[in-house]
Design a protein around this motif. Sequence first.
Motif, PDB file in Angstrom:
ATOM      1  N   ASP A 289      13.217  -2.813  -3.753  1.00  0.00           N
ATOM      2  CA  ASP A 289      14.337  -1.916  -4.024  1.00  0.00           C
ATOM      3  C   ASP A 289      13.958  -0.441  -3.925  1.00  0.00           C
ATOM      4  N   PHE A 290      12.672  -0.142  -3.794  1.00  0.00           N
ATOM      5  CA  PHE A 290      12.283   1.240  -3.546  1.00  0.00           C
ATOM      6  C   PHE A 290      12.644   1.669  -2.129  1.00  0.00           C
ATOM      7  N   GLU A 291      12.846   0.712  -1.231  1.00  0.00           N
ATOM      8  CA  GLU A 291      13.201   1.022   0.159  1.00  0.00           C
ATOM      9  C   GLU A 291      14.686   1.334   0.278  1.00  0.00           C
ATOM     10  N   ALA A 292      15.027   2.399   1.005  1.00  0.00           N
ATOM     11  CA  ALA A 292      16.425   2.700   1.283  1.00  0.00           C
ATOM     12  C   ALA A 292      16.956   1.762   2.368  1.00  0.00           C
ATOM     13  N   ARG A 293      16.100   1.450   3.346  1.00  0.00           N
ATOM     14  CA  ARG A 293      16.453   0.506   4.412  1.00  0.00           C
ATOM     15  C   ARG A 293      15.557  -0.726   4.256  1.00  0.00           C
ATOM     16  N   PRO A 294      16.114  -1.822   3.763  1.00  0.00           N
ATOM     17  CA  PRO A 294      15.294  -2.990   3.439  1.00  0.00           C
ATOM     18  C   PRO A 294      14.540  -3.538   4.653  1.00  0.00           C
ATOM     19  N   SER A 295      13.280  -3.863   4.464  1.00  0.00           N
ATOM     20  CA  SER A 295      12.485  -4.534   5.489  1.00  0.00           C
ATOM     21  C   SER A 295      12.702  -6.042   5.376  1.00  0.00           C
ATOM     22  N   PRO A 296      12.647  -6.756   6.502  1.00  0.00           N
ATOM     23  CA  PRO A 296      12.771  -8.217   6.417  1.00  0.00           C
ATOM     24  C   PRO A 296      11.533  -8.811   5.762  1.00  0.00           C
TER      25      PRO A 296
ATOM     26  N   PHE B 263      12.701  -6.850 -12.017  1.00  0.00           N
ATOM     27  CA  PHE B 263      13.221  -5.488 -12.142  1.00  0.00           C
ATOM     28  C   PHE B 263      12.330  -4.635 -13.059  1.00  0.00           C
ATOM     29  N   SER B 264      11.112  -5.120 -13.309  1.00  0.00           N
ATOM     30  CA  SER B 264      10.218  -4.402 -14.214  1.00  0.00           C
ATOM     31  C   SER B 264       9.795  -3.049 -13.665  1.00  0.00           C
TER      32      SER B 264
ATOM     33  N   ARG C  90      -9.254 -24.532   3.694  1.00  0.00           N
ATOM     34  CA  ARG C  90      -8.051 -25.353   3.527  1.00  0.00           C
ATOM     35  C   ARG C  90      -7.273 -24.935   2.276  1.00  0.00           C
ATOM     36  N   PRO C  91      -6.841 -23.682   2.187  1.00  0.00           N
ATOM     37  CA  PRO C  91      -6.154 -23.192   0.984  1.00  0.00           C
ATOM     38  C   PRO C  91      -4.787 -23.821   0.813  1.00  0.00           C
ATOM     39  N   LYS C  92      -4.329 -23.861  -0.445  1.00  0.00           N
ATOM     40  CA  LYS C  92      -2.995 -24.376  -0.742  1.00  0.00           C
ATOM     41  C   LYS C  92      -1.934 -23.295  -0.565  1.00  0.00           C
ATOM     42  N   LEU C  93      -2.289 -22.047  -0.941  1.00  0.00           N
ATOM     43  CA  LEU C  93      -1.309 -20.954  -0.965  1.00  0.00           C
ATOM     44  C   LEU C  93      -1.888 -19.693  -0.354  1.00  0.00           C
ATOM     45  N   TYR C  94      -0.983 -18.818   0.078  1.00  0.00           N
ATOM     46  CA  TYR C  94      -1.302 -17.428   0.365  1.00  0.00           C
ATOM     47  C   TYR C  94      -0.371 -16.590  -0.498  1.00  0.00           C
ATOM     48  N   LEU C  95      -0.944 -15.809  -1.396  1.00  0.00           N
ATOM     49  CA  LEU C  95      -0.188 -14.991  -2.341  1.00  0.00           C
ATOM     50  C   LEU C  95      -0.269 -13.536  -1.895  1.00  0.00           C
ATOM     51  N   THR C  96       0.887 -12.901  -1.643  1.00  0.00           N
ATOM     52  CA  THR C  96       0.873 -11.559  -1.069  1.00  0.00           C
ATOM     53  C   THR C  96       2.086 -10.752  -1.499  1.00  0.00           C
ATOM     54  N   THR C  97       2.019  -9.454  -1.234  1.00  0.00           N
ATOM     55  CA  THR C  97       3.167  -8.547  -1.352  1.00  0.00           C
ATOM     56  C   THR C  97       3.405  -7.983   0.034  1.00  0.00           C
ATOM     57  N   ALA C  98       4.381  -8.535   0.753  1.00  0.00           N
ATOM     58  CA  ALA C  98       4.565  -8.182   2.160  1.00  0.00           C
ATOM     59  C   ALA C  98       5.289  -6.855   2.338  1.00  0.00           C
ATOM     60  N   VAL C  99       6.132  -6.482   1.383  1.00  0.00           N
ATOM     61  CA  VAL C  99       6.902  -5.235   1.467  1.00  0.00           C
ATOM     62  C   VAL C  99       6.354  -4.253   0.441  1.00  0.00           C
ATOM     63  N   LEU C 100       5.934  -3.064   0.906  1.00  0.00           N
ATOM     64  CA  LEU C 100       5.316  -2.048   0.047  1.00  0.00           C
ATOM     65  C   LEU C 100       4.160  -2.669  -0.735  1.00  0.00           C
ATOM     66  N   HIS C 101       3.215  -3.106   0.025  1.00  0.00           N
ATOM     67  CA  HIS C 101       2.035  -3.818  -0.481  1.00  0.00           C
ATOM     68  C   HIS C 101       1.331  -3.039  -1.587  1.00  0.00           C
ATOM     69  N   ASN C 102       0.910  -3.785  -2.581  1.00  0.00           N
ATOM     70  CA  ASN C 102       0.130  -3.226  -3.688  1.00  0.00           C
ATOM     71  C   ASN C 102      -1.327  -3.676  -3.506  1.00  0.00           C
ATOM     72  N   PRO C 103      -2.278  -2.738  -3.279  1.00  0.00           N
ATOM     73  CA  PRO C 103      -2.220  -1.305  -3.583  1.00  0.00           C
ATOM     74  C   PRO C 103      -1.989  -0.375  -2.408  1.00  0.00           C
ATOM     75  N   THR C 104      -1.913  -0.885  -1.172  1.00  0.00           N
ATOM     76  CA  THR C 104      -1.999   0.014  -0.016  1.00  0.00           C
ATOM     77  C   THR C 104      -0.700   0.732   0.321  1.00  0.00           C
TER      78      THR C 104
ATOM     79  N   PRO D 295       2.690   5.530   3.217  1.00  0.00           N
ATOM     80  CA  PRO D 295       3.809   4.615   2.967  1.00  0.00           C
ATOM     81  C   PRO D 295       5.159   5.275   3.233  1.00  0.00           C
ATOM     82  N   GLU D 296       6.114   4.464   3.640  1.00  0.00           N
ATOM     83  CA  GLU D 296       7.464   4.965   3.886  1.00  0.00           C
ATOM     84  C   GLU D 296       8.279   5.042   2.605  1.00  0.00           C
ATOM     85  N   ALA D 297       7.833   4.379   1.569  1.00  0.00           N
ATOM     86  CA  ALA D 297       8.549   4.390   0.285  1.00  0.00           C
ATOM     87  C   ALA D 297       7.584   3.906  -0.788  1.00  0.00           C
ATOM     88  N   GLY D 298       8.111   3.743  -2.013  1.00  0.00           N
ATOM     89  CA  GLY D 298       7.295   3.231  -3.091  1.00  0.00           C
ATOM     90  C   GLY D 298       6.545   4.317  -3.829  1.00  0.00           C
ATOM     91  N   MET D 299       5.530   3.890  -4.610  1.00  0.00           N
ATOM     92  CA  MET D 299       4.821   4.849  -5.452  1.00  0.00           C
ATOM     93  C   MET D 299       3.311   4.867  -5.258  1.00  0.00           C
TER      94      MET D 299
END
Length: 465
Positions: free
Chosen positions: A288-295, A312-313, A243-257, A396-400
């Motif tokens: 912002d690393f993506e040229a074509r933004p993902s939703p 913007f770090s 019964r978690p309160k949150l799901y914390l994620t990076t959906a676009v250019l996931h870190n670390p994958t 990956p399609e973009a990112g580092m």
Amino acid sequence: MLQQVEGGTLIEVAMAAIRRMAAAAPGARLPSIRRLAEQQGVSKSTVVEAYDRLVAEGAVEARPGSGFYAAGRVRPFALAEAGPRLDRAIDPLWIVRQSLERRDPAQAGLLQPGCGWLPDDWLPGDMIRRSLRAIARDAGANLTGYSTPQGYRPLRDHLARRLDERGLDAGPGSILLTDSGSRAIDLVCRFLLQPGDAVLVDDPCYFNFQSMLQAQRARPIGVPYTPDGPDLERFAALCAEHRPKLYLTTAVLHNPTGATVGAGVAHRLLKLAERHDLILVEDNIFADFEARPSPGLAALDGLERVIHLGSFSKTLTAALRCGYVVARADWIEGLTDLALATSFGASDMAAQTTFRLLTDGSYRRHLDTLRPRLARAMARTLQQLTALGLTPFVEPEAGMFLWMRLPEGLDSGPVARRALDEGVVLAPGDVFSVSRGAGRFMRFNAAQCGDGRVFEVLARAMAQG
């Protein structure tokens, strides 16, 4: 000789358990020696030694004829004690310290393919200097005062337009400026969590998510991550169990994958969140690393149960520390109060500089140069790593970031330790894994792999088994 187990000796493991109980209830009576020995599955002599050491430290009080009690005074919170004791090679905070030590002239020779940021000479230093000089000459600039409660209005207006271009309809009233993306996560966690709350995170995930949640006394629960996003079957099972309160994620250019969640997975994820009354927190700092933004998740959800975070770090400068939270207006109200209570708002200097760079064309020109440069570095790094026998989790399609699997029989922790002896800071997989189940993986920052010594040292470290 003391028996070693995962997390230290049996005595150290028992001490850690007693510390957690003592911290949770200062002044309370602690379990008897026999009861704690049964709970921990250790001998009574192990528990006696653990209690004796903690009495000597002042963390526990021994009362003859009555037992042991937690010290009455609250001890300072030690983040290193909030989770399991880790080998330094897979300790997230230690990895961060090693990467940041490069700022010390004595450590300037370190190579850091495991760090999470771009090299200084990849960032627009000259553009930032021009922007700072222009602000200093501007008689209307705020150089001395506090900011408004939600932060510099022109930047919030501009961010609202940028978000609208990505399909996220959020006016400036739904945006709160913060001093960095990390500060944004911290505020959201303070706002929504209570000590002991369960929070779902990806396994693997950005390692500082784990440290932040431990600092909030929350419980991170790992969801296995696939090339398409979180394992939705396990996600649903963990929601029902914890019964978690949150799901914390990076959906676009996931870190670390480096993976990006597709629209189909995102829609099913949002349905699960609704079914289990779960709030999703989307850290979108790499978009912002993506040229074509993902939703992103927030764009698909419309800010009903998704909180969108950015900064913007990574793309502009880490020195200015400018981030933001995008959320429902009623949540922004509470988050703004919390920001004022804990830091008196965000920096107008950082916001004004960021706004000028975003609106005078500097940021766009910088990204137009940065994206192809990163793509070339990614291709080159991938080629060199595969030549050493590593395989990518996903291309990956973009990112580092590249999330690479080591050859059979190798553990990334010992490999990282040997590389550090030669001045190369790597990021072994278990740094990112809540379950410590990513021992065969490493994260590589392609932008930090331009020096051939990285691969020479890696090859030697791997050759030693």
